[in-house]
Design a protein around this motif. Structure first.
Motif, PDB file in Angstrom:
ATOM      1  N   ILE A   1     -87.887  76.697 -83.451  1.00 15.70           N
ATOM      2  CA  ILE A   1     -86.968  76.965 -82.344  1.00 15.70           C
ATOM      3  C   ILE A   1     -85.667  77.578 -82.846  1.00 15.70           C
ATOM      4  O   ILE A   1     -85.081  78.450 -82.180  1.00 15.70           O
ATOM      5  CB  ILE A   1     -86.706  75.676 -81.535  1.00 15.70           C
ATOM      6  N   TYR A   2     -85.234  77.174 -84.026  1.00 19.12           N
ATOM      7  CA  TYR A   2     -84.043  77.784 -84.615  1.00 19.12           C
ATOM      8  C   TYR A   2     -84.284  79.274 -84.878  1.00 19.12           C
ATOM      9  O   TYR A   2     -83.442  80.128 -84.565  1.00 19.12           O
ATOM     10  CB  TYR A   2     -83.667  77.079 -85.914  1.00 19.12           C
ATOM     11  N   GLY A   3     -85.440  79.586 -85.428  1.00 17.41           N
ATOM     12  CA  GLY A   3     -85.734  80.979 -85.731  1.00 17.41           C
ATOM     13  C   GLY A   3     -85.819  81.840 -84.487  1.00 17.41           C
ATOM     14  O   GLY A   3     -85.300  82.966 -84.454  1.00 17.41           O
TER      15      GLY A   3
ATOM     16  N   VAL B   1     -77.591  80.185 -74.242  1.00 17.26           N
ATOM     17  CA  VAL B   1     -78.524  80.012 -75.365  1.00 17.26           C
ATOM     18  C   VAL B   1     -79.157  78.626 -75.334  1.00 17.26           C
ATOM     19  O   VAL B   1     -80.365  78.466 -75.537  1.00 17.26           O
ATOM     20  CB  VAL B   1     -77.804  80.251 -76.699  1.00 17.26           C
ATOM     21  N   LEU B   2     -78.331  77.621 -75.060  1.00 13.21           N
ATOM     22  CA  LEU B   2     -78.859  76.257 -75.002  1.00 13.21           C
ATOM     23  C   LEU B   2     -79.901  76.119 -73.901  1.00 13.21           C
ATOM     24  O   LEU B   2     -80.867  75.366 -74.038  1.00 13.21           O
ATOM     25  CB  LEU B   2     -77.724  75.250 -74.780  1.00 13.21           C
ATOM     26  N   ARG B   3     -79.688  76.820 -72.791  1.00  8.62           N
ATOM     27  CA  ARG B   3     -80.634  76.735 -71.687  1.00  8.62           C
ATOM     28  C   ARG B   3     -82.011  77.245 -72.105  1.00  8.62           C
ATOM     29  O   ARG B   3     -83.039  76.705 -71.713  1.00  8.62           O
ATOM     30  CB  ARG B   3     -80.108  77.541 -70.494  1.00  8.62           C
ATOM     31  N   ARG B   4     -81.988  78.298 -72.911  1.00 10.15           N
ATOM     32  CA  ARG B   4     -83.254  78.826 -73.433  1.00 10.15           C
ATOM     33  C   ARG B   4     -83.964  77.779 -74.293  1.00 10.15           C
ATOM     34  O   ARG B   4     -85.160  77.529 -74.140  1.00 10.15           O
ATOM     35  CB  ARG B   4     -82.979  80.078 -74.261  1.00 10.15           C
ATOM     36  N   GLY B   5     -83.212  77.127 -75.182  1.00 14.39           N
ATOM     37  CA  GLY B   5     -83.806  76.081 -76.010  1.00 14.39           C
ATOM     38  C   GLY B   5     -84.250  74.893 -75.192  1.00 14.39           C
ATOM     39  O   GLY B   5     -85.311  74.292 -75.440  1.00 14.39           O
ATOM     40  N   LEU B   6     -83.442  74.528 -74.163  1.00 12.74           N
ATOM     41  CA  LEU B   6     -83.796  73.395 -73.308  1.00 12.74           C
ATOM     42  C   LEU B   6     -85.075  73.671 -72.536  1.00 12.74           C
ATOM     43  O   LEU B   6     -85.914  72.777 -72.364  1.00 12.74           O
ATOM     44  CB  LEU B   6     -82.645  73.091 -72.356  1.00 12.74           C
ATOM     45  N   MET B   7     -85.243  74.894 -72.075  1.00 14.91           N
ATOM     46  CA  MET B   7     -86.452  75.246 -71.342  1.00 14.91           C
ATOM     47  C   MET B   7     -87.692  75.085 -72.228  1.00 14.91           C
ATOM     48  O   MET B   7     -88.721  74.545 -71.810  1.00 14.91           O
ATOM     49  CB  MET B   7     -86.357  76.677 -70.834  1.00 14.91           C
ATOM     50  N   LEU B   8     -87.574  75.567 -73.461  1.00 11.60           N
ATOM     51  CA  LEU B   8     -88.693  75.400 -74.399  1.00 11.60           C
ATOM     52  C   LEU B   8     -88.973  73.926 -74.666  1.00 11.60           C
ATOM     53  O   LEU B   8     -90.131  73.503 -74.768  1.00 11.60           O
ATOM     54  CB  LEU B   8     -88.378  76.123 -75.709  1.00 11.60           C
ATOM     55  N   LEU B   9     -87.901  73.120 -74.771  1.00  8.86           N
ATOM     56  CA  LEU B   9     -88.067  71.683 -75.002  1.00  8.86           C
ATOM     57  C   LEU B   9     -88.775  71.018 -73.832  1.00  8.86           C
ATOM     58  O   LEU B   9     -89.688  70.199 -74.025  1.00  8.86           O
ATOM     59  CB  LEU B   9     -86.696  71.036 -75.232  1.00  8.86           C
TER      60      LEU B   9
ATOM     61  N   MET C   1     -85.972  61.154 -77.297  1.00  3.89           N
ATOM     62  CA  MET C   1     -84.561  61.299 -77.640  1.00  3.89           C
ATOM     63  C   MET C   1     -84.394  61.911 -79.028  1.00  3.89           C
ATOM     64  O   MET C   1     -83.540  62.789 -79.242  1.00  3.89           O
ATOM     65  CB  MET C   1     -83.865  59.940 -77.568  1.00  3.89           C
ATOM     66  N   VAL C   2     -85.209  61.458 -79.986  1.00  4.20           N
ATOM     67  CA  VAL C   2     -85.146  62.032 -81.335  1.00  4.20           C
ATOM     68  C   VAL C   2     -85.480  63.518 -81.298  1.00  4.20           C
ATOM     69  O   VAL C   2     -84.796  64.352 -81.913  1.00  4.20           O
ATOM     70  CB  VAL C   2     -86.109  61.282 -82.276  1.00  4.20           C
ATOM     71  N   LEU C   3     -86.526  63.869 -80.535  1.00  2.00           N
ATOM     72  CA  LEU C   3     -86.921  65.268 -80.445  1.00  2.00           C
ATOM     73  C   LEU C   3     -85.839  66.098 -79.760  1.00  2.00           C
ATOM     74  O   LEU C   3     -85.524  67.214 -80.197  1.00  2.00           O
ATOM     75  CB  LEU C   3     -88.240  65.377 -79.680  1.00  2.00           C
ATOM     76  N   ALA C   4     -85.246  65.550 -78.684  1.00  2.00           N
ATOM     77  CA  ALA C   4     -84.200  66.278 -77.959  1.00  2.00           C
ATOM     78  C   ALA C   4     -82.982  66.519 -78.844  1.00  2.00           C
ATOM     79  O   ALA C   4     -82.411  67.616 -78.859  1.00  2.00           O
ATOM     80  CB  ALA C   4     -83.815  65.502 -76.702  1.00  2.00           C
ATOM     81  N   LEU C   5     -82.565  65.501 -79.589  1.00  2.00           N
ATOM     82  CA  LEU C   5     -81.416  65.660 -80.477  1.00  2.00           C
ATOM     83  C   LEU C   5     -81.714  66.682 -81.576  1.00  2.00           C
ATOM     84  O   LEU C   5     -80.838  67.480 -81.956  1.00  2.00           O
ATOM     85  CB  LEU C   5     -81.049  64.308 -81.091  1.00  2.00           C
ATOM     86  N   SER C   6     -82.941  66.665 -82.083  1.00  2.00           N
ATOM     87  CA  SER C   6     -83.311  67.618 -83.133  1.00  2.00           C
ATOM     88  C   SER C   6     -83.303  69.042 -82.593  1.00  2.00           C
ATOM     89  O   SER C   6     -82.814  69.970 -83.254  1.00  2.00           O
ATOM     90  CB  SER C   6     -84.696  67.267 -83.686  1.00  2.00           C
ATOM     91  N   VAL C   7     -83.848  69.220 -81.400  1.00  2.00           N
ATOM     92  CA  VAL C   7     -83.851  70.555 -80.794  1.00  2.00           C
ATOM     93  C   VAL C   7     -82.427  71.003 -80.496  1.00  2.00           C
ATOM     94  O   VAL C   7     -82.065  72.169 -80.710  1.00  2.00           O
ATOM     95  CB  VAL C   7     -84.716  70.556 -79.520  1.00  2.00           C
TER      96      VAL C   7
ATOM     97  N   PRO D   1     -77.349  78.836 -83.471  1.00  2.00           N
ATOM     98  CA  PRO D   1     -77.482  80.130 -82.775  1.00  2.00           C
ATOM     99  C   PRO D   1     -76.534  80.270 -81.584  1.00  2.00           C
ATOM    100  O   PRO D   1     -76.003  81.358 -81.334  1.00  2.00           O
ATOM    101  CB  PRO D   1     -78.946  80.137 -82.324  1.00  2.00           C
ATOM    102  N   SER D   2     -76.319  79.167 -80.837  1.00  2.00           N
ATOM    103  CA  SER D   2     -75.436  79.260 -79.666  1.00  2.00           C
ATOM    104  C   SER D   2     -73.987  79.506 -80.101  1.00  2.00           C
ATOM    105  O   SER D   2     -73.266  80.286 -79.468  1.00  2.00           O
ATOM    106  CB  SER D   2     -75.544  77.987 -78.833  1.00  2.00           C
ATOM    107  N   LEU D   3     -73.543  78.864 -81.178  1.00  2.00           N
ATOM    108  CA  LEU D   3     -72.190  79.101 -81.682  1.00  2.00           C
ATOM    109  C   LEU D   3     -72.047  80.524 -82.200  1.00  2.00           C
ATOM    110  O   LEU D   3     -71.006  81.166 -82.014  1.00  2.00           O
ATOM    111  CB  LEU D   3     -71.858  78.093 -82.786  1.00  2.00           C
TER     112      LEU D   3
END
Length: 800
Positions: free
Chosen positions: A693-695, A725-733, A771-777, A784-786
Motif C-alpha cells: 500500500i505504501y508503494g 491520499v488517506l481516503r485512497r488508502g482507507l478505501m483499499l483498507l 485495529m492493528v491492521l488499520a494502524l499499520s495501513v 505519501p500523504s505528507l
C-alpha cells in the motif's frame, strides 16, 4: 540464442540502473518461495511420503471401544490378540507393549533400557525380519521365552557390531536372556526407540487386563470396514466366554493416520498460512511489475515510434521477469535450507517422522517450476498492459498523465487483495495466540515450581514381593528427605501430563446396594504418603495418605472430584467404599479417605478423567517416580538423590530426570511452535501488505503531482490533500478488510481443532487484529500523504 543473449545483457543493464527494484523483487520472491519450500518439505516428509515399511498402506492399527459407555482408543487383552490370528482379513497380526528394563552385569553400570514386549507376527506385520538370527516364533516361546532381539543401534553401541552376538546372553532385570537376533538398521520403530524386544509372554501370567497395542497387515483386496466388522464379530464371540471382552468392538485406522493424525491439522493450517503469504508476495511483485510497466509507458512509446516491434518489447519484459524470478527462487532455496533446519530444531517431539524431512529433488523441482511460472505470469502482466496502452499517441500527452485508469485500478485491486490475505493470516495468528495463552494458564491440578521427578524401577527378580518394593521406596523417601534443601518428597506411579496409564472400572458399595448400574472407568494411580502435599494437589475432603497409614489392615484409596461426582452424586465420598471387581468378595472393598482436585494426566487441553489413587504400601509397583520438592539448587538435590539410590541398590538406575516445570513446558511446546510460526507468517504478511500500500500510494502521488500542484495553486489546503491520499488508502483498507473478514470467518473452522476455549469467530480477536491492521495501513499512508501535501505548485506549473 543470439537474440536471447542480447535480451539478457539488456535486462542486466536495465536492472543495474534500477537496483532497488531488482533487490525488492528478489527479496519478496525469496521470502515467499523460501517459506513455502520449507513448509512444503515438512508437509511432504511427514504427511505425503510413504512409511518405511513394505506395502505400508496395508498396515492398520486397531483399538477397542465401547460406544455405549463412551470408551474408545483402548488396547487389547492377550486372548483377544490370539483370537484375531484366525481372522481371514489379516495376513499377519501382532501386538506391542512398551516397558523399561534394567541392563546389568559384571563390570558394567546398571542402565535403564527402552524395551518392547512383542508377540509372534509383530515383525511380519511391518515386513521386516532380523538380519542376524530370527524373530520370535511359537515353538521357541513354548520351550524358552527368555529371548531378546536387539535393535541395530543397541547392537552397535553395546556389542560393537559383533556378528557372533546371536546366542550370547544379556542380563535384563537380573534375568539372563538369550540373544535371538538383531534387527536391520532400516527398521524404523512405530513408537519410541526400543533398545531391545522381548516376547510378550515374559512374566505376564497374571496380566489379564488391556495392555497390547495391536497392528495388522490387511489381506489383498480387503478394506478397513470389512476387517473391522470381522474383528468385532470375533470379539463378540469371545465376549460370550470372557466377561472382560463383553461389549467391546474393534476400530481400525491406517497406520499412517495413527502416526500423523495429531499433527496433520497443524501442518495443513501452517501450509495454508504460508500459501497466503506466498500469494501476498506474488501480489507485491505484480504491483511492482505493473508500476514499472506504467512508468515505462513513455519509453515503450518512443521505441515503438522508432520502429521497434511489440514482440521484441514483450520479450524484453519476459526475460527480465524470468531472470528476477529465477534469482529469487535460488535465494529462496537458500532461505528454505536455513528455515528448514530451524523448523526441525525447534519442532516439538510430538511431530512424527522428522527424519524424513529434507530438501529432496521433488521439492527443488517444484521450486524451479514455481519460479518459472511466477516469472511468466509477472512478465506477461506488464507486457499485456504495455501492449494495450503504450502507443505513439502517448508522446503527445507528455508527462501530464502518469498511467491509465486501468493501470491504477489493477494496482488498487492487487493491494486490496494483499490486505485481505494479510487480514486472514493475522486473524488466524490472533486466534492461535489467544488459545495458547488460555492453554498456558489452564489449571493442571498440581504445582510445578521447584519440583523434580525422577523415574526408576526396582528389578522384579530382586523385589518379587510387594512388601519388599514398598520397603525400598519407603526407605528411599526417608533418606531423600534428609538432604539439604529438600522440603517434601513422595513417590507416585505416573507423571502428570505424561499419558493416561491403566484403566480400571469402579463400582461403589452404596450404588450396588441401591441397584445402580454405574461402572465408570477410572485411571489407576498409586501414591505414597505425602504425595498430594508434595505436588500441591488440593485435598477438598478428607485427607491424603500419611505415615500413620503404614501397616493398616483396611485397604484405603483417594479419589478425585470427577470420580466422586460419578459414584456418589450429591453425597460425601469420604467413608464410602468402592471396588474394581464385578463380583467383589469381602477383601475386595477399598475405603475412600479423601477427595482431591482433578489432575491432568493426559493433554493440557483435555478434560481430566476420573482417577483413583491406591496407597503404595498396600499396592506397591516396581516402576515409580520420586517427586522431590526443594529450595535452592536443584542439581545438587539430584546428585544427592543419585547417591542415595546407588547406595541403596546399584541395580536400580534412574531412568529419567525432569522437573514438573519442564513437563508443563513440553505440554505446551506443540501449541507454542504453531503459534510462533503463525505469528512469523502474520508479521511477514503484514509487512508485505504495508509495503504494497505504501508503494501504490507513493506511485499515485508521484503520478498525480501535476494535479495536486494545480489544486494547491487554486487554494486547496494541505489538510485536504492529506485527506485525499488517506481516503485512497482507507478505501483499499475497507475493501480488503471486508474480503479478508469473510475469508477469515469461512476458514476459521479449519483452525477450530487447534483452538482451546476460543471461538473461531472471536469478536475481540477480530477487532484487535483489525485495529492493528488499520494502524499499520495508516502508518503506510502517512509518508505519501505528507509528501503530497508538500508539493510546490510553482515548481509544478514551471515544469509545464
Amino acid at each position: 540464442m543470439h537474440a536471447f543473449d542480447s535480451d539478457l545483457r539488456r535486462t542486466l543493464r536495465s536492472l543495474r540502473r534500477h537496483p532497488t527494484y531488482a533487490i525488492v523483487v528478489i527479496a519478496t520472491l525469496a521470502i515467499g518461495i523460501g517459506a513455502t519450500t520449507a513448509i512444503f518439505s515438512v508437509v511432504k516428509g511427514v504427511l505425503l511420503s510413504s512409511l518405511p515399511y513394505h506395502e505400508a498402506d496395508r498396515i492398520i492399527v486397531a483399538s477397542a471401544e465401547q460406544p455405549e459407555d463412551g470408551i474408545a482408543g483402548v488396547t487389547f487383552r492377550v486372548v483377544e490378540w490370539q483370537a484375531f490370528r484366525e481372522a481371514r482379513s489379516l495376513v499377519a497380526v501382532g501386538g506391542e507393549y512398551a516397558i523399561g528394563l534394567t541392563l546389568s552385569g559384571d563390570g558394567i553400570e546398571a542402565e535403564r533400557l527402552e524395551a518392547a514386549m512383542v508377540t509372534p507376527g509383530y515383525f511380519e506385520v511391518f515386513g521386516t525380519a532380523p538380519f542376524l538370527g530370527q524373530a520370535f516364533a511359537e515353538p521357541d516361546l513354548a520351550n524358552d521365552d527368555r529371548l531378546v532381539i536387539l535393535s541395530h543401534g543397541f547392537w552397535t553401541r553395546r556389542f560393537g557390531s559383533d556378528p557372533d552376538v546371536v546366542g550370547q546372553t544379556l542380563r535384563l532385570d537380573q534375568t539372563a536372556f538369550t540373544i535371538a537376533g538383531v534387527l536391520p538398521a532400516t527398521f524404523d520403530p512405530v513408537t519410541g526407540a526400543p533398545d531391545v524386544y522381548i516376547p510378550h509372554s515374559v512374566g505376564t501370567e497374571k496380566w489379564i487386563g488391556r495392555w497390547l497395542t495391536i497392528y495388522g497387515r490387511l489381506a489383498p483386496r480387503t478394506d478397513l470396514t470389512a476387517t473391522a466388522a470381522e474383528l468385532s464379530a470375533i470379539m463378540a464371540q469371545l465376549g460370550e466366554r470372557e466377561a472382560r471382552t463383553a461389549g467391546y468392538q474393534a476400530s481400525l485406522v491406517p497406520l499412517k493416520t495413527r502416526l500423523v493424525g495429531d499433527i496433520e491439522t497443524t501442518l495443513l493450517a501452517l501450509a495454508g498460512a504460508v500459501a497466503l503469504v506466498l500469494l501476498i508476495a506474488f501480489a507485491n511483485v505484480a504491483n511492482l511489475s505493473l508500476v514499472r510497466a506504467v512508468s515505462r509507458e513513455r519509453d515503450v512509446s518512443v521505441r515503438l515510434a522508432l520502429g521497434a516491434r511489440r514482440l521484441h518489447i514483450a520479450r524484453d519484459a519476459l526475460v527480465e521477469s524470468l531472470v528476477l524470478a529465477l534469482v529469487g527462487g535460488a535465494v529462496g532455496i537458500g532461505l528454505a535450507t536455513v528455515l528448514l533446519r530451524g523448523l526441525i530444531a525447534l519442532a516439538p517431539t510430538s511431530v512424527p517422522r522428522l527424519d524424513a524431512v529434507h530438501l529432496d529433488a521433488g521439492v527443488l523441482g517444484l521450486t524451479l517450476v514455481l519460479s518459472i511460472v511466477v516469472g511468466l505470469l509477472f512478465g506477461m502482466a506488464p507486457v499485456g498492459y504495455a501492449w494495450r496502452s503504450a502507443s505513439v499517441a502517448h508522446l503527445h500527452r507528455g508527462s501530464r498523465r502518469g498511467g491509465t485508469l486501468g493501470g491504477r485500478t489493477v494496482l488498487g485491486a492487487l493491494v486490496a487483495g494483499e490486505i485481505a490475505l494479510a487480514f486472514m493470516v493475522l486473524i488466524g495468528a490472533g486466534l492461535l495466540f489467544k488459545s495458547f495463552e488460555r492453554l498456558r494458564q489452564a489449571e493442571t491440578g498440581f504445582e510445578s515450581r521447584q519440583t523434580i521427578a525422577l523415574g526408576m524401577s526396582v528389578p522384579q527378580a530382586s523385589y518379587p514381593e510387594e512388601h519388599q518394593r514398598s520397603a525400598f521406596y519407603r526407605q528411599l523417601v526417608d533418606d531423600v528427605g534428609t538432604l539439604p534443601g529438600v522440603t517434601a518428597v513422595a513417590v507416585g506411579s505416573n507423571l502428570p501430563l505424561g499419558g493416561r496409564g491403566s484403566w480400571l472400572r469402579a463400582r461403589s458399595e452404596s450404588g450396588l446396594r441401591a441397584g445402580r448400574e454405574e461402572w465408570p472407568p477410572a485411571l489407576q494411580r498409586v501414591a505414597g504418603e505425602g504425595f498430594f502435599e508434595t505436588l500441591g494437589i488440593v485435598v477438598f475432603e478428607g485427607r491424603g495418605f500419611e505415615r500413620a497409614d503404614r501397616g493398616v489392615d483396611r485397604r484405603i484409596v483417594v479419589v478425585n472430584q470427577s470420580l466422586a461426582r460419578q459414584l456418589w452424586p450429591g453425597e460425601s465420598a469420604v467413608g464410602q467404599r468402592l471396588t474394581f471387581r464385578r463380583e467383589p468378595g469381602a477383601d475386595d472393598w477399598l475405603d475412600v479417605i479423601g477427595v482431591v482436585a482433578d489432575v491432568k494426566y493426559q493433554e493440557l487441553s483435555a478434560e481430566p478423567e476420573p482417577q483413583v489413587y491406591e496407597f503404595h504400601d498396600q499396592h506397591a509397583w516396581g516402576e515409580m517416580y520420586l517427586f522431590v520438592q526443594g529450595s535452592g539448587g536443584l542439581q545438587s538435590i539430584i546428585g544427592g538423590v543419585r547417591g542415595i539410590v546407588t547406595r541403596a541398590d546399584p541395580e536400580v538406575p534412574i531412568a529419567e530426570v525432569t522437573t514438573l516445570e519442564s513437563v508443563v513446558g513440553t505440554a505446551v511446546a506443540g501449541p507454542r511452535f504453531t503459534v510462533s510460526l503463525f505469528a512469523a507468517f502474520a508479521l511477514v504478511a503484514l509487512t508485505l501488505a504495508v509495503a504494497g500500500i505504501y508503494g501504490v500510494l507513493s506511485y499515485a502521488v508521484s503520478q498525480r503531482r501535476r494535479e495536486l500542484g494545480i489544486m494547491m495553486a487554486l487554494g486547496a489546503r494541505r489538510g485536504r490533500v492529506i485527506v485525499l491520499v488517506l481516503r485512497r488508502g482507507l478505501m483499499l483498507l475497507v475493501v480488503g478488510g471486508a474480503v479478508g473478514l469473510v475469508g477469515a470467518l469461512a476458514g476459521g473452522r479449519l483452525l477450530e481443532s487447534l483452538l482451546y476455549q476460543v471461538n473461531p469467530a472471536d469478536a475481540a480477536t477480530i477487532v484487535g487484529v483489525a485495529m492493528v491492521l488499520a494502524l499499520s495501513v495508516a502508518a503506510a499512508c502517512l509518508a505519501p500523504s505528507l509528501r503530497a501535501s508538500r508539493v510546490n505548485p510553482i515548481e509544478v506549473l514551471r515544469e509545464e
